[in-house]
Design a protein around this motif. Structure first.
Motif, short mmCIF file in Angstrom:
data_model
loop_
_atom_site.label_atom_id
_atom_site.label_comp_id
_atom_site.label_asym_id
_atom_site.label_seq_id
_atom_site.Cartn_x
_atom_site.Cartn_y
_atom_site.Cartn_z
N VAL A 20 0.85 -1.19 0.00
CA VAL A 20 0.00 0.00 0.00
C VAL A 20 0.89 1.24 0.00
O VAL A 20 1.74 1.40 0.88
N ASP A 23 -1.05 6.25 0.96
CA ASP A 23 -2.35 6.12 1.64
C ASP A 23 -3.37 5.35 0.80
O ASP A 23 -4.56 5.64 0.85
N GLY A 24 -2.90 4.39 0.05
CA GLY A 24 -3.83 3.54 -0.69
C GLY A 24 -4.12 4.01 -2.10
O GLY A 24 -4.91 3.39 -2.82
N VAL A 27 -1.93 0.51 -4.88
CA VAL A 27 -1.90 -0.74 -4.11
C VAL A 27 -1.53 -1.88 -5.06
O VAL A 27 -1.83 -1.82 -6.26
N LEU A 41 0.99 -6.99 -9.20
CA LEU A 41 -0.23 -6.62 -9.92
C LEU A 41 -0.81 -5.45 -9.15
O LEU A 41 -1.08 -5.59 -7.95
N GLY A 42 -0.93 -4.31 -9.82
CA GLY A 42 -1.30 -3.14 -9.06
C GLY A 42 -2.41 -2.30 -9.66
O GLY A 42 -2.79 -2.45 -10.83
N LEU A 43 -2.93 -1.42 -8.82
CA LEU A 43 -3.94 -0.45 -9.23
C LEU A 43 -3.48 0.94 -8.82
O LEU A 43 -2.93 1.11 -7.71
N PHE A 45 -4.91 4.79 -8.43
CA PHE A 45 -6.08 5.67 -8.40
C PHE A 45 -5.66 7.08 -8.80
O PHE A 45 -4.45 7.38 -8.85
N ILE A 62 -2.48 -2.63 -17.99
CA ILE A 62 -3.46 -3.61 -18.45
C ILE A 62 -4.90 -3.09 -18.37
O ILE A 62 -5.82 -3.74 -18.84
N ALA A 63 -5.07 -1.93 -17.76
CA ALA A 63 -6.42 -1.34 -17.73
C ALA A 63 -6.24 0.15 -17.46
O ALA A 63 -5.27 0.57 -16.81
N ILE A 101 -9.20 4.27 -12.94
CA ILE A 101 -8.18 3.48 -12.24
C ILE A 101 -7.31 2.82 -13.30
O ILE A 101 -7.81 2.20 -14.23
N GLU A 103 -4.44 -0.03 -14.11
CA GLU A 103 -3.92 -1.27 -13.52
C GLU A 103 -2.66 -1.68 -14.28
O GLU A 103 -2.54 -1.43 -15.48
N ILE A 105 0.92 -4.53 -14.52
CA ILE A 105 1.78 -5.65 -14.12
C ILE A 105 3.19 -5.07 -14.07
O ILE A 105 3.66 -4.49 -15.05
N LYS B 17 -6.08 -8.99 -14.14
CA LYS B 17 -7.06 -7.92 -14.05
C LYS B 17 -7.75 -7.97 -12.69
O LYS B 17 -8.23 -9.03 -12.28
N HIS B 29 -7.82 -9.21 -6.15
CA HIS B 29 -7.25 -10.07 -7.18
C HIS B 29 -7.70 -11.50 -6.90
O HIS B 29 -7.75 -11.92 -5.75
N LEU B 43 -8.85 -5.39 -0.83
CA LEU B 43 -8.70 -4.21 0.01
C LEU B 43 -10.03 -3.45 0.03
O LEU B 43 -10.70 -3.34 -1.01
N PHE B 45 -11.60 0.20 1.15
CA PHE B 45 -11.35 1.59 1.56
C PHE B 45 -12.54 2.10 2.37
O PHE B 45 -13.61 1.47 2.36
N ILE B 101 -7.50 1.22 5.76
CA ILE B 101 -7.81 0.24 4.71
C ILE B 101 -7.87 -1.13 5.36
O ILE B 101 -6.97 -1.52 6.10
#
Lengths: 109, 109
Positions: A20, A23-24, A27, A41-43, A45, A62-63, A101, A103, A105, B17, B29, B43, B45, B101
């Protein structure tokens, strides 16, 4: 033929506790594949974030969509889903998401 | 002896994804383990969210803190890291995070 990132990883060891950051706002979950290679694998924001690298990294989006400025690189470049970029080790990069968001790899090279 | 949730899963097939719910307020995930069992690592929030279940689920809270109200259950109950709860199939539950979180392992039973 255009490159398309993997949709899954098989036989991976997955750490349950997420990584994290900010603050998120960023992630990820960490994987170690059977050949020992490390991935996350992440997101991401909305926001603008700076990351330092130890090992070199390849980031595959990937997104969603993001903008990236590599250390020493003057301009921001757009990276939509399906694109990727590499960051040398012991360097840094800025990454920004303006909406939605993104995403990714991340492969540690 | 108190129960402690797993810190990693080995030899899992991981979908790259993420699952994104409530505009990213809940993300996860998905994994399929070697024995075919399905898990998600997620996670949550801050906010209050309602999920429906198809299969029964066990939710293990591995970080942070949340409140849960199972369908038909009048009161909210607190679930800190290290605790878990089960939800029957074809049911629903409300889950809320007030600060920080919360992270979970969801096992489809």
């Amino acid at each position: 033929m255009s490159y398309s990132p993997p949709t899954q990883f098989t036989q991976a060891n997955v750490t349950c506790k997420a990584n994290v950051y900010f603050d998120g706002k960023v992630v990820s979950h960490s994987l170690v594949l059977a050949d020992g290679s490390r991935k996350t694998l992440g997101l991401i924001f909305p926001g603008e974030f700076k990351f330092n690298t130890a090992a070199a990294e390849r980031m595959e989006i990937i997104a969603g969509h993001c903008r990236v400025r590599l250390a020493g690189q003057g301009d921001w470049r757009d990276y939509p889903a399906g694109s990727s970029f590499e960051v040398s080790g012991n360097s840094s990069f800025e990454i920004a998401v303006d909406e939605g968001i993104a995403e990714y790899i991340c492969s540690f090279l």
